[in-house]
Design a protein around this motif. Sequence first.
Motif, PDB file in Angstrom:
ATOM      1  N   THR A  12      -0.874  32.216  32.200  1.00  0.00           N
ATOM      2  CA  THR A  12       0.076  31.106  32.255  1.00  0.00           C
ATOM      3  C   THR A  12       1.488  31.645  32.041  1.00  0.00           C
ATOM      4  OG1 THR A  12      -1.582  29.597  31.353  1.00  0.00           O
ATOM      5  CG2 THR A  12       0.730  28.904  31.228  1.00  0.00           C
ATOM      6  N   LEU A  13       2.409  31.250  32.910  1.00  0.00           N
ATOM      7  CA  LEU A  13       3.791  31.693  32.752  1.00  0.00           C
ATOM      8  C   LEU A  13       4.413  31.068  31.511  1.00  0.00           C
ATOM      9  CD1 LEU A  13       5.202  31.544  36.396  1.00  0.00           C
ATOM     10  CD2 LEU A  13       3.976  33.399  35.253  1.00  0.00           C
ATOM     11  N   VAL A  14       5.238  31.855  30.831  1.00  0.00           N
ATOM     12  CA  VAL A  14       5.907  31.386  29.620  1.00  0.00           C
ATOM     13  C   VAL A  14       7.377  31.772  29.702  1.00  0.00           C
ATOM     14  CG1 VAL A  14       6.058  31.585  27.104  1.00  0.00           C
ATOM     15  CG2 VAL A  14       3.808  31.605  28.234  1.00  0.00           C
ATOM     16  N   GLU A  15       8.255  30.825  29.394  1.00  0.00           N
ATOM     17  CA  GLU A  15       9.684  31.127  29.300  1.00  0.00           C
ATOM     18  C   GLU A  15       9.939  31.714  27.917  1.00  0.00           C
ATOM     19  OE1 GLU A  15      12.794  31.502  31.637  1.00  0.00           O
ATOM     20  OE2 GLU A  15      11.334  29.982  32.234  1.00  0.00           O
ATOM     21  N   PRO A  16      10.394  32.966  27.829  1.00  0.00           N
ATOM     22  CA  PRO A  16      10.640  33.541  26.502  1.00  0.00           C
ATOM     23  C   PRO A  16      11.652  32.703  25.726  1.00  0.00           C
ATOM     24  CG  PRO A  16      10.700  35.234  28.205  1.00  0.00           C
ATOM     25  CD  PRO A  16      10.671  33.919  28.913  1.00  0.00           C
ATOM     26  N   ASP A  17      11.498  32.678  24.415  1.00  0.00           N
ATOM     27  CA  ASP A  17      12.391  31.902  23.548  1.00  0.00           C
ATOM     28  C   ASP A  17      13.694  32.668  23.364  1.00  0.00           C
ATOM     29  OD1 ASP A  17      13.663  30.346  21.701  1.00  0.00           O
ATOM     30  OD2 ASP A  17      12.110  30.496  20.153  1.00  0.00           O
ATOM     31  N   TRP A  18      14.750  32.225  24.031  1.00  0.00           N
ATOM     32  CA  TRP A  18      16.038  32.924  23.954  1.00  0.00           C
ATOM     33  C   TRP A  18      16.637  32.877  22.555  1.00  0.00           C
ATOM     34  CZ3 TRP A  18      15.193  28.487  26.903  1.00  0.00           C
ATOM     35  CH2 TRP A  18      15.745  27.303  26.411  1.00  0.00           C
ATOM     36  N   ARG A  19      16.179  31.946  21.730  1.00  0.00           N
ATOM     37  CA  ARG A  19      16.758  31.812  20.390  1.00  0.00           C
ATOM     38  C   ARG A  19      16.359  32.943  19.455  1.00  0.00           C
ATOM     39  NH1 ARG A  19      14.629  25.764  19.815  1.00  0.00           N
ATOM     40  NH2 ARG A  19      12.859  26.930  20.705  1.00  0.00           N
ATOM     41  N   ARG A  20      15.433  33.817  19.873  1.00  0.00           N
ATOM     42  CA  ARG A  20      15.100  34.989  19.068  1.00  0.00           C
ATOM     43  C   ARG A  20      16.216  36.024  19.102  1.00  0.00           C
ATOM     44  NH1 ARG A  20      13.503  36.093  24.040  1.00  0.00           N
ATOM     45  NH2 ARG A  20      13.185  38.241  24.759  1.00  0.00           N
ATOM     46  N   LEU A  21      17.140  35.887  20.074  1.00  0.00           N
ATOM     47  CA  LEU A  21      18.272  36.800  20.192  1.00  0.00           C
ATOM     48  C   LEU A  21      19.467  36.202  19.458  1.00  0.00           C
ATOM     49  CD1 LEU A  21      17.885  37.683  23.986  1.00  0.00           C
ATOM     50  CD2 LEU A  21      16.850  38.811  22.003  1.00  0.00           C
ATOM     51  N   VAL A  88      11.720  42.638  26.406  1.00  0.00           N
ATOM     52  CA  VAL A  88      10.915  42.448  25.186  1.00  0.00           C
ATOM     53  C   VAL A  88      10.698  40.947  24.988  1.00  0.00           C
ATOM     54  CG1 VAL A  88      10.603  43.153  22.775  1.00  0.00           C
ATOM     55  CG2 VAL A  88      12.127  44.473  24.256  1.00  0.00           C
ATOM     56  N   PRO A  89      10.020  40.302  25.919  1.00  0.00           N
ATOM     57  CA  PRO A  89       9.965  38.837  25.918  1.00  0.00           C
ATOM     58  C   PRO A  89       9.088  38.224  24.841  1.00  0.00           C
ATOM     59  CG  PRO A  89       8.579  39.718  27.665  1.00  0.00           C
ATOM     60  CD  PRO A  89       9.311  40.883  27.078  1.00  0.00           C
ATOM     61  N   HIS A 279      13.754  39.815  44.613  1.00  0.00           N
ATOM     62  CA  HIS A 279      13.552  41.211  44.193  1.00  0.00           C
ATOM     63  C   HIS A 279      13.133  41.209  42.721  1.00  0.00           C
ATOM     64  CE1 HIS A 279      15.707  45.370  43.467  1.00  0.00           C
ATOM     65  NE2 HIS A 279      14.423  45.382  43.109  1.00  0.00           N
ATOM     66  N   VAL A 280      11.818  41.207  42.506  1.00  0.00           N
ATOM     67  CA  VAL A 280      11.254  41.217  41.154  1.00  0.00           C
ATOM     68  C   VAL A 280      10.463  42.505  40.995  1.00  0.00           C
ATOM     69  CG1 VAL A 280       9.903  39.926  39.460  1.00  0.00           C
ATOM     70  CG2 VAL A 280      11.006  38.707  41.357  1.00  0.00           C
ATOM     71  N   ASN A 281      10.685  43.207  39.902  1.00  0.00           N
ATOM     72  CA  ASN A 281      10.041  44.501  39.708  1.00  0.00           C
ATOM     73  C   ASN A 281       9.043  44.548  38.558  1.00  0.00           C
ATOM     74  OD1 ASN A 281      11.311  45.836  41.849  1.00  0.00           O
ATOM     75  ND2 ASN A 281      13.112  46.301  40.619  1.00  0.00           N
ATOM     76  N   ALA A 282       8.984  43.517  37.724  1.00  0.00           N
ATOM     77  CA  ALA A 282       8.086  43.536  36.571  1.00  0.00           C
ATOM     78  C   ALA A 282       7.519  42.140  36.354  1.00  0.00           C
ATOM     79  CB  ALA A 282       8.822  44.011  35.314  1.00  0.00           C
ATOM     80  N   ALA A 283       6.247  42.071  35.992  1.00  0.00           N
ATOM     81  CA  ALA A 283       5.563  40.781  35.837  1.00  0.00           C
ATOM     82  C   ALA A 283       6.244  39.891  34.816  1.00  0.00           C
ATOM     83  CB  ALA A 283       4.103  41.015  35.450  1.00  0.00           C
ATOM     84  N   GLN A 284       6.802  40.476  33.768  1.00  0.00           N
ATOM     85  CA  GLN A 284       7.407  39.671  32.704  1.00  0.00           C
ATOM     86  C   GLN A 284       8.661  38.935  33.165  1.00  0.00           C
ATOM     87  OE1 GLN A 284       7.778  43.443  30.694  1.00  0.00           O
ATOM     88  NE2 GLN A 284       9.868  42.943  30.008  1.00  0.00           N
ATOM     89  N   GLN A 285       9.172  39.284  34.344  1.00  0.00           N
ATOM     90  CA  GLN A 285      10.342  38.588  34.864  1.00  0.00           C
ATOM     91  C   GLN A 285       9.980  37.278  35.560  1.00  0.00           C
ATOM     92  OE1 GLN A 285      11.818  42.240  37.047  1.00  0.00           O
ATOM     93  NE2 GLN A 285      13.732  41.654  36.075  1.00  0.00           N
ATOM     94  N   VAL A 286       8.708  37.064  35.823  1.00  0.00           N
ATOM     95  CA  VAL A 286       8.276  35.834  36.490  1.00  0.00           C
ATOM     96  C   VAL A 286       8.028  34.781  35.408  1.00  0.00           C
ATOM     97  CG1 VAL A 286       6.662  34.789  38.104  1.00  0.00           C
ATOM     98  CG2 VAL A 286       7.192  37.233  38.277  1.00  0.00           C
ATOM     99  N   THR A 287       8.965  33.869  35.243  1.00  0.00           N
ATOM    100  CA  THR A 287       8.905  32.845  34.211  1.00  0.00           C
ATOM    101  C   THR A 287       8.802  31.458  34.852  1.00  0.00           C
ATOM    102  OG1 THR A 287      11.284  32.366  34.064  1.00  0.00           O
ATOM    103  CG2 THR A 287      10.485  34.329  32.872  1.00  0.00           C
ATOM    104  N   PRO A 288       8.567  30.429  34.062  1.00  0.00           N
ATOM    105  CA  PRO A 288       8.506  29.080  34.643  1.00  0.00           C
ATOM    106  C   PRO A 288       9.753  28.682  35.414  1.00  0.00           C
ATOM    107  CG  PRO A 288       7.520  29.058  32.463  1.00  0.00           C
ATOM    108  CD  PRO A 288       8.118  30.435  32.650  1.00  0.00           C
ATOM    109  N   LEU A 289      10.936  29.117  34.969  1.00  0.00           N
ATOM    110  CA  LEU A 289      12.151  28.773  35.703  1.00  0.00           C
ATOM    111  C   LEU A 289      12.178  29.444  37.074  1.00  0.00           C
ATOM    112  CD1 LEU A 289      15.001  28.749  33.009  1.00  0.00           C
ATOM    113  CD2 LEU A 289      14.440  26.909  34.620  1.00  0.00           C
ATOM    114  N   VAL A 290      11.688  30.670  37.132  1.00  0.00           N
ATOM    115  CA  VAL A 290      11.598  31.363  38.424  1.00  0.00           C
ATOM    116  C   VAL A 290      10.629  30.628  39.341  1.00  0.00           C
ATOM    117  CG1 VAL A 290      10.941  33.522  39.548  1.00  0.00           C
ATOM    118  CG2 VAL A 290      12.217  33.572  37.388  1.00  0.00           C
ATOM    119  N   ALA A 291       9.485  30.232  38.793  1.00  0.00           N
ATOM    120  CA  ALA A 291       8.513  29.480  39.584  1.00  0.00           C
ATOM    121  C   ALA A 291       9.101  28.159  40.066  1.00  0.00           C
ATOM    122  CB  ALA A 291       7.260  29.224  38.747  1.00  0.00           C
ATOM    123  N   GLU A 292       9.857  27.487  39.197  1.00  0.00           N
ATOM    124  CA  GLU A 292      10.468  26.210  39.574  1.00  0.00           C
ATOM    125  C   GLU A 292      11.464  26.403  40.715  1.00  0.00           C
ATOM    126  OE1 GLU A 292      13.023  22.556  37.495  1.00  0.00           O
ATOM    127  OE2 GLU A 292      12.246  24.191  36.262  1.00  0.00           O
TER     128      GLU A 292
END
Length: 470
Positions: A12-21, A88-89, A279-292
């Motif tokens: 399942t795609l997950v949008e990483p929590d940006w608030r950890r940064l 580091v998502p 142009h996507v090179n890594a699986a972790q870059q595919v997030t729900p926003l990308v899918a949307e």
Amino acid sequence: MLEQPYEYTARTLVEPDWRRLPGFADVTPEQWSSAQWQRAHCVKNVRQLRGVYGDLLDEAFYADAAADQAGRATMSLLLPPQMLNTMVPDAVPTTAAMLADPVRRYMLPVASDRLPGEAASHPYAARDSLHEHEMWAVEGLTHRYPTKVLAELLSTCPQYCGHCTRMDLVGNSTPAVAKLRFELKPVDRQAAMLEYLRATPGVRDVVVSGGDVANLPFRSLEAFVSGLLEIESVRDIRLASKALMGLPQHWLQDDVVAGMGRLATTARARGVSLAVHTHVNAAQQVTPLVAEAAQAMLAAGVRDVRNQGVLLRGVNATAPQLLDLCFALLDGAGITPYYFYMCDMVPNAEHWRVSLAQAQTLQHDLMGYLPGFATPRIVCDVPYVGKRWVHQVAEYDREHGISYWTKNYRTGIERDDEDALDRRYTYYDPIPSLPESGQAWWRARGVAAGGWSAAADLAAAASRVASRAE
């Protein structure tokens, strides 16, 4: 279940929590979903990078990034928050985790990534490694293939990839590379492109790129694509945008979705295939926003959304990494895996490149897992030839890392070259990937670590001058 070398697992795609940064800790979902906010908060230098990560990263990491920008980087820093958030998502980043992260390795290079000294570049690396400028029919329009052209509408992107094959033109100048600049005004350049295509009915396929079309005001992009749709001979139009992944918020804007709907409607009425390539090179870059964003383009009526990745050591150069990426694209976002290009022979890229033999092994290892229509081809973009499936090589000297290729068409600069179809064209493996005997052979020739030469720079500059004059 029968044990296999690679076991498919639906994820399942997950949008990483940006608030950890730390720098994004107070950012609201409304702000994050805004393309304007994303663009306004791009990281363009090490000071701004420190503002995002703060004390999570050691000072040594920031110094490493600064050293790369001051020395070897062919592309300046430009990282949207969306892109940074895929590094580091799954955890609060540490220095070690960032250094090992595949997205960081190609979007945020540091000096310690690169090979030392002149070994950072292959002896035959070149700023315009594919000689696209030599093949400009008019400024920015590369006519390399018989029925296809590349239209470079602009020289900027919402994000800059460290390995960019158009590093000679795209982005800001860096201490290592003074960039080429277009001379014509955008409206005049686009008009010249359309005029050439109207006069050249043998061209049926136009890739609209740059740079990245997401950096073009949509009304300008729509006007150009509408002009293409009025040319009877044009049957395929592909819009190239890494921003579908790096800045999906752009492609989700109401005016962009509506405009793409208008273009898709016209394309369907004319029997033209309109597609978006990302142009996507890594699986972790595919997030729900990308899918949307991908689904928004498909719902608007484009024929397909496809991915053209680049094969990069330390990023995706294993079969499990490539298969994870392909399944994330296909199952999670409805994006068709299309190509993986071997990293081009641009300066300071040897730490990314893999040998032809490794690329052939990866192609073998991908087969049988994905549907045929979504099994990507791994290709080598051979200078003066074009993309060739890695198993199409005519001859391969594995010891010295030299492959020989043929082609079945002439480019625009070979009209009078009777030997173009009989000649063998060369491509080179990274020297560190060779057996010791092969590395010794290069050392004996005095170009073991090479680096692109001043003569190569002068030749590239001369070709650009000749292109403009013609």
